[in-house]
Scaffold this motif. Structure first.
Motif, PDB file in Angstrom:
ATOM      1  N   ASN A  99       0.836  -1.209   0.000  1.00  0.00           N
ATOM      2  CA  ASN A  99       0.000   0.000   0.000  1.00  0.00           C
ATOM      3  C   ASN A  99       0.871   1.259   0.000  1.00  0.00           C
ATOM      4  O   ASN A  99       0.601   2.210  -0.728  1.00  0.00           O
ATOM      5  CB  ASN A  99      -0.887   0.040   1.247  1.00  0.00           C
ATOM      6  N   PHE A 103       0.562   4.028  -2.930  1.00  0.00           N
ATOM      7  CA  PHE A 103       0.056   5.389  -2.739  1.00  0.00           C
ATOM      8  C   PHE A 103       1.174   6.428  -2.605  1.00  0.00           C
ATOM      9  O   PHE A 103       0.964   7.500  -2.046  1.00  0.00           O
ATOM     10  CB  PHE A 103      -0.889   5.429  -1.531  1.00  0.00           C
ATOM     11  N   ASP A 131       5.564   6.249   4.837  1.00  0.00           N
ATOM     12  CA  ASP A 131       5.737   6.698   3.448  1.00  0.00           C
ATOM     13  C   ASP A 131       5.586   8.207   3.328  1.00  0.00           C
ATOM     14  O   ASP A 131       5.175   8.878   4.275  1.00  0.00           O
ATOM     15  CB  ASP A 131       4.770   5.947   2.518  1.00  0.00           C
ATOM     16  N   GLY A 135      -0.851  10.520   1.658  1.00  0.00           N
ATOM     17  CA  GLY A 135      -1.331  10.813   3.010  1.00  0.00           C
ATOM     18  C   GLY A 135      -2.764  10.355   3.218  1.00  0.00           C
ATOM     19  O   GLY A 135      -3.428   9.879   2.284  1.00  0.00           O
ATOM     20  N   LEU A 144     -10.980   3.159   7.021  1.00  0.00           N
ATOM     21  CA  LEU A 144     -10.152   2.411   6.072  1.00  0.00           C
ATOM     22  C   LEU A 144      -9.945   0.955   6.467  1.00  0.00           C
ATOM     23  O   LEU A 144      -9.672   0.104   5.625  1.00  0.00           O
ATOM     24  CB  LEU A 144      -8.775   3.082   5.917  1.00  0.00           C
ATOM     25  N   ASP A 152     -10.759   7.159  -1.295  1.00  0.00           N
ATOM     26  CA  ASP A 152     -11.235   7.926  -2.424  1.00  0.00           C
ATOM     27  C   ASP A 152     -11.984   6.964  -3.350  1.00  0.00           C
ATOM     28  O   ASP A 152     -11.444   5.938  -3.722  1.00  0.00           O
ATOM     29  CB  ASP A 152      -9.976   8.514  -3.102  1.00  0.00           C
ATOM     30  N   SER A 155     -10.339   5.594  -6.236  1.00  0.00           N
ATOM     31  CA  SER A 155      -9.083   4.893  -5.971  1.00  0.00           C
ATOM     32  C   SER A 155      -9.017   3.517  -6.627  1.00  0.00           C
ATOM     33  O   SER A 155      -7.992   3.129  -7.183  1.00  0.00           O
ATOM     34  CB  SER A 155      -8.910   4.754  -4.461  1.00  0.00           C
ATOM     35  N   GLY A 160      -6.466   0.201  -8.504  1.00  0.00           N
ATOM     36  CA  GLY A 160      -6.880  -1.197  -8.389  1.00  0.00           C
ATOM     37  C   GLY A 160      -7.120  -1.529  -6.929  1.00  0.00           C
ATOM     38  O   GLY A 160      -7.210  -0.654  -6.085  1.00  0.00           O
ATOM     39  N   GLY A 161      -7.210  -2.819  -6.618  1.00  0.00           N
ATOM     40  CA  GLY A 161      -7.407  -3.220  -5.221  1.00  0.00           C
ATOM     41  C   GLY A 161      -8.871  -3.411  -4.895  1.00  0.00           C
ATOM     42  O   GLY A 161      -9.763  -3.001  -5.644  1.00  0.00           O
ATOM     43  N   SER A 162      -9.108  -4.050  -3.761  1.00  0.00           N
ATOM     44  CA  SER A 162     -10.458  -4.431  -3.378  1.00  0.00           C
ATOM     45  C   SER A 162     -10.976  -3.635  -2.196  1.00  0.00           C
ATOM     46  O   SER A 162     -12.155  -3.675  -1.876  1.00  0.00           O
ATOM     47  CB  SER A 162     -10.450  -5.908  -2.979  1.00  0.00           C
ATOM     48  N   GLY A 165      -7.568  -5.117   1.854  1.00  0.00           N
ATOM     49  CA  GLY A 165      -6.231  -5.357   2.418  1.00  0.00           C
ATOM     50  C   GLY A 165      -6.099  -4.961   3.887  1.00  0.00           C
ATOM     51  O   GLY A 165      -5.594  -5.731   4.703  1.00  0.00           O
ATOM     52  N   ALA A 167      -8.571  -4.415   6.013  1.00  0.00           N
ATOM     53  CA  ALA A 167      -9.521  -5.185   6.840  1.00  0.00           C
ATOM     54  C   ALA A 167      -8.915  -6.544   7.171  1.00  0.00           C
ATOM     55  O   ALA A 167      -8.981  -7.020   8.317  1.00  0.00           O
ATOM     56  CB  ALA A 167     -10.851  -5.339   6.104  1.00  0.00           C
TER      57      ALA A 167
HETATM   58  P1  ADP Z   1      -6.932  -1.378  -1.379  1.00  0.00           P
HETATM   59  O1  ADP Z   1      -5.472  -1.027  -1.273  1.00  0.00           O
HETATM   60  O2  ADP Z   1      -7.187  -2.671  -2.068  1.00  0.00           O
HETATM   61  O3  ADP Z   1      -7.771  -0.253  -1.881  1.00  0.00           O
HETATM   62  P2  ADP Z   1      -6.824  -1.474   1.491  1.00  0.00           P
HETATM   63  O4  ADP Z   1      -7.804  -1.963   2.500  1.00  0.00           O
HETATM   64  O5  ADP Z   1      -5.447  -2.046   1.527  1.00  0.00           O
HETATM   65  O6  ADP Z   1      -7.476  -1.662   0.080  1.00  0.00           O
HETATM   66  O7  ADP Z   1      -6.707   0.091   1.656  1.00  0.00           O
HETATM   67  C1  ADP Z   1      -7.921   0.833   1.796  1.00  0.00           C
HETATM   68  C2  ADP Z   1      -7.673   2.264   1.433  1.00  0.00           C
HETATM   69  O8  ADP Z   1      -6.823   2.881   2.413  1.00  0.00           O
HETATM   70  C3  ADP Z   1      -6.960   2.497   0.119  1.00  0.00           C
HETATM   71  O9  ADP Z   1      -7.837   2.406  -0.994  1.00  0.00           O
HETATM   72  C4  ADP Z   1      -6.439   3.917   0.315  1.00  0.00           C
HETATM   73  O10 ADP Z   1      -7.473   4.844   0.102  1.00  0.00           O
HETATM   74  C5  ADP Z   1      -6.080   3.927   1.814  1.00  0.00           C
HETATM   75  N1  ADP Z   1      -4.645   3.645   2.056  1.00  0.00           N
HETATM   76  C6  ADP Z   1      -4.098   2.462   2.410  1.00  0.00           C
HETATM   77  N2  ADP Z   1      -2.766   2.579   2.564  1.00  0.00           N
HETATM   78  C7  ADP Z   1      -2.455   3.862   2.287  1.00  0.00           C
HETATM   79  C8  ADP Z   1      -1.234   4.628   2.281  1.00  0.00           C
HETATM   80  N3  ADP Z   1      -0.063   4.073   2.588  1.00  0.00           N
HETATM   81  N4  ADP Z   1      -1.315   5.943   1.962  1.00  0.00           N
HETATM   82  C9  ADP Z   1      -2.514   6.516   1.676  1.00  0.00           C
HETATM   83  N5  ADP Z   1      -3.684   5.862   1.661  1.00  0.00           N
HETATM   84  C10 ADP Z   1      -3.675   4.555   1.972  1.00  0.00           C
END
Ligand code: ADP
Length: 216
Positions: A99, A103, A131, A135, A144, A152, A155, A160-162, A165, A167
């Motif tokens: 992640n 991001f 990172d 932010g 989240l 977003d 996003s 991509g992504g579900s 991650g 959760a």
């Molecule tokens: P995914 O990455 O599949 O969208 P996650 O549950 O891993 O799902 O993350 C959920 C959301 O949290 C992401 O879509 C993003 O909006 C936010 N997020 C996660 N990690 C970061 C990060 N390092 N910096 C900024 N936003 C993040």
């Protein structure tokens, strides 16, 4: 065989689409597995640095492609050998580091391990993934970690992504008896952290000779 430019572009699109789909399917399977209580936690000796190095190796190329430096900082106070579930630990770590790379468009991703405390053999280890990316809005942090949630709405189209991650990571960390959270960095970017209880351990080979012999 030989592919023309357009054919190659389409095949590469198929490949990246199937990889994205596999990630989503695996996330859903992992999430349901934990939800149904079918996930068994194991406890065995492992070297923390090995798990951290494997995670870094796995994600090094992805980070390099984006021009990001991936750095591991291991506090000397953290015992070298721990007893716990290395596979689940690696899964959480891979999720958070992936992640952080996903991001971020600049700077570095730092993975820092430190020792929170110890009583006898029991130790509390903290890991921070820091990172300098897009932010996070502090008001969205708790949201989240809920399934299918993304900061977003656009996003999932862009990155991509579900939305599973974090959760899954929270489920795994709680299953292992720990805590997970996130905060935004004052200088930009975000820090995702988790704290887990382990026991200090002898090296795997030493415990193997002490334990029951392997069946032939
Ligand atoms: P995914 O990455 O599949 O969208 P996650 O549950 O891993 O799902 O993350 C959920 C959301 O949290 C992401 O879509 C993003 O909006 C936010 N997020 C996660 N990690 C970061 C990060 N390092 N910096 C900024 N936003 C993040």
């Amino acid at each position: 065989g030989d592919l023309g430019t357009e054919q190659r572009r389409r095949v590469e699109l198929m490949k990246s689409s199937s990889e994205s789909l596999t990630i989503v399917i695996n996330d859903i399977l992992d999430y349901s597995r934990v939800q149904s209580g079918a996930l068994r936690v194991v406890s065995k000796p492992f070297k923390l640095k090995d798990i951290a190095d494997q995670t870094m190796d796995l994600l090094q190329v992805t980070a390099e492609k984006k021009g990001l430096a991936l750095k591991l900082e291991m506090d000397h106070a953290v015992p070298e050998w721990l007893s716990g579930d290395p596979a689940r630990l690696r899964q959480v770590l891979v999720n958070l580091v992936a992640n952080a790379i996903k991001f971020s468009e600049r700077g570095s991703v730092r993975v820092c391990f430190s020792l929170l405390g110890s009583v006898g053999q029991a130790v509390q280890v903290r890991c921070e993934v820091i990172d300098r990316g897009i932010g996070i809005d502090p008001q969205q942090i708790d949201y989240l970690f809920l399934p299918f949630s993304q900061a977003d709405e656009s996003s999932s189209r862009q990155h991509g992504g579900s939305g599973l991650g974090l959760a899954i990571s929270r489920q795994l960390v709680e299953l292992l008896g720990g805590r997970i959270g996130a905060m935004s960095n004052s200088e930009g970017g975000s820090t995702f952290w988790f704290e887990l209880p382990f026991e200090t351990s002898q090296p795997a080979a030493a415990t193997a000779t002490l334990g029951t012999p392997e069946p032939k």
